[in-house]
Design a protein around this motif. Structure first.
Motif, short mmCIF file in Angstrom:
data_model
loop_
_atom_site.label_atom_id
_atom_site.label_comp_id
_atom_site.label_asym_id
_atom_site.label_seq_id
_atom_site.Cartn_x
_atom_site.Cartn_y
_atom_site.Cartn_z
N GLN A 37 -3.04 -1.16 4.44
CA GLN A 37 -3.33 -2.46 5.06
C GLN A 37 -2.87 -2.41 6.52
O GLN A 37 -1.73 -2.05 6.82
CB GLN A 37 -2.59 -3.57 4.31
N LYS A 38 -3.77 -2.72 7.43
CA LYS A 38 -3.49 -2.62 8.86
C LYS A 38 -2.31 -3.52 9.27
O LYS A 38 -2.17 -4.64 8.79
CB LYS A 38 -4.72 -3.00 9.68
N GLY A 39 -1.47 -2.96 10.13
CA GLY A 39 -0.34 -3.71 10.62
C GLY A 39 0.82 -3.81 9.65
O GLY A 39 1.79 -4.53 9.91
N THR A 40 0.74 -3.09 8.54
CA THR A 40 1.81 -3.12 7.53
C THR A 40 2.07 -1.70 7.03
O THR A 40 1.34 -0.77 7.35
CB THR A 40 1.43 -4.00 6.32
N SER A 41 3.09 -1.57 6.19
CA SER A 41 3.36 -0.29 5.53
C SER A 41 2.91 -0.34 4.08
O SER A 41 3.35 0.47 3.26
CB SER A 41 4.87 0.01 5.61
N ASN A 42 2.06 -1.29 3.76
CA ASN A 42 1.59 -1.48 2.38
C ASN A 42 0.38 -0.60 2.07
O ASN A 42 -0.61 -0.61 2.82
CB ASN A 42 1.22 -2.95 2.13
N PHE A 43 0.48 0.13 0.97
CA PHE A 43 -0.63 0.99 0.54
C PHE A 43 -1.26 0.44 -0.73
O PHE A 43 -0.58 -0.09 -1.62
CB PHE A 43 -0.14 2.42 0.30
N TRP A 44 -2.58 0.57 -0.81
CA TRP A 44 -3.35 0.12 -1.96
C TRP A 44 -4.35 1.22 -2.32
O TRP A 44 -4.45 2.23 -1.64
CB TRP A 44 -4.11 -1.18 -1.62
N SER A 45 -5.08 1.00 -3.38
CA SER A 45 -6.21 1.88 -3.67
C SER A 45 -7.47 1.04 -3.49
O SER A 45 -7.42 -0.19 -3.62
CB SER A 45 -6.13 2.44 -5.09
N LEU A 90 -7.32 -2.50 -4.98
CA LEU A 90 -6.54 -2.55 -6.21
C LEU A 90 -5.10 -2.09 -5.98
O LEU A 90 -4.81 -1.36 -5.02
CB LEU A 90 -7.17 -1.66 -7.28
N GLU A 91 -4.24 -2.50 -6.87
CA GLU A 91 -2.86 -2.01 -6.90
C GLU A 91 -2.86 -0.48 -6.93
O GLU A 91 -3.62 0.14 -7.68
CB GLU A 91 -2.20 -2.57 -8.15
N LEU A 92 -2.05 0.14 -6.10
CA LEU A 92 -1.95 1.59 -6.06
C LEU A 92 -0.95 2.05 -7.12
O LEU A 92 0.23 1.74 -7.05
CB LEU A 92 -1.50 2.07 -4.68
#
Length: 344
Positions: A37-45, A90-92
């Motif tokens: 997710q842009k601007g964050t350190s959050n990863f998803w699938s 989706l949740e990674l």
């Protein structure tokens, strides 16, 4: 652009909010990638589907996942729809497939198997309470959320699932043959109890490392499934507790109305961990490793064959490759569906 699906984002692009990363996997209907997710350190699938080619599959999975929220079900964050594709964020989950986890762990016992089955049954009980039938429960659709020791097991891939209406029966022939209930093969109307049959097959493999209805050909396997013809073979099952066998018998009941429900299975002593052994099952791990390797080989072979059929070219070495592996193991990874008919 007007949206083809309900509850999705059409006026904004996936690329405006996420950075597409490496490919994580590829299935019959879609490809899955890691994204940030842009601007964050959050990863998803993110799951990419061709919306025109797989409209029904996409509509089913989106419609179901948007209404579900449970720790043992993979979470759908949001959906972006473009002219050609659907991006399902989706949740990674990073803990790997169910069988991969067993192979890599140092100790594996009935107690560990019971914990996995409890997670699966808990998820299915939630689905059934919410009127959802998965219809394609199998080890590769069960992933651990992370690599921690007590990570939750999550059910994924709802492309063949069904939301039940006032009529609680279905008739579409779909799923993966090894895990399909007898009534599906017989073309009969069926209920959500088909999910419990599938969990019975998975539980059997978890404790032995091989399928309950193993046969030399698909035809013979189908016959065995229809007759519910399986055994707890010696010596593989000699050390397995009677409580574990009792649960499997109740899951693999030929008559659907006598099959144990998910809610009742949660109260079974073996699932509750009250009657499980903590002895390492070395032979089961060896068998699961072999089973998993053959499953992956067949999946890779089928992918190449699909491309070959699409391009009308089948290499000679690939024709030979189809016959690689144990001749007593049927082709168990092919999904069966009722052609182009509407899934009901």
């Amino acid at each position: 652009m007007s949206c083809m699906f309900k509850g999705v984002i059409c006026d904004k692009a996936f690329g405006d909010y996420y950075i597409l990363g490496k490919e994580l996997g590829r299935g019959a209907f879609a490809s899955v990638y890691k994204c940030q997710q842009k601007g964050t350190s959050n990863f998803w699938s993110v799951k990419l589907l061709n919306k025109k080619k797989y409209r029904k599959v996409a509509a089913t999975e989106i419609g179901i996942l948007l209404k579900l929220k449970h720790p043992n079900v993979v979470r759908l964050k949001e959906v972006f729809e473009s002219a050609e594709e659907v991006h399902m964020v989706l949740e990674l989950v990073t803990g790997g497939e169910l069988f991969e986890r067993i192979i890599t762990r140092g100790h594996y016992s009935e107690k560990d198997a019971a914990c996995a089955v409890k997670d699966m049954v808990t998820a299915v009980a939630y689905l059934h309470r919410n009127g959802v039938v998965h219809r394609d429960l199998k080890p590769e659709n069960m992933l651990y959320e992370d690599l921690s020791e007590h990570a939750r097991l999550k059910i994924t891939d709802f492309g063949l699932s069904k939301i039940l209406g006032t009529d609680a029966t279905m008739h579409t022939v779909c799923g993966t043959p090894t895990y399909c209930a007898p009534e599906i093969f017989l073309g009969k109307k069926y209920t959500q109890s088909v999910d419990m049959w599938s969990l019975g097959v998975v539980t059997y493999i978890l404790l032995s490392g091989y399928e309950p209805f193993i046969a030399s050909t698909d035809r013979e396997m189908f016959k065995k499934i229809i007759k519910c013809d399986y055994e707890f073979d010696s010596p593989y099952w000699d050390a397995i507790s009677e409580n574990a066998k009792d649960l499997i018998r109740k899951m693999l009941m030929l008559e659907p109305n006598k099959r144990i429900t998910a809610e009742h299975a949660l109260k079974h002593p073996w699932v509750m961990g009250l009657a499980t052994k903590n002895v390492h099952m070395e032979e089961a791990v060896v068998q699961i490793k072999t089973f998993n390797a053959k499953r992956k080989l067949k999946k890779a072979t089928e992918a190449v064959l699909a491309v070959a059929r699409a391009t009308h070219h089948l290499p000679l070495d690939m024709v030979q490759m189809v016959n690689i592996g144990d001749s007593t193991t049927p082709n168990t990874n092919t999904n069966i569906t009722g052609g182009n008919e509407k899934m009901t």
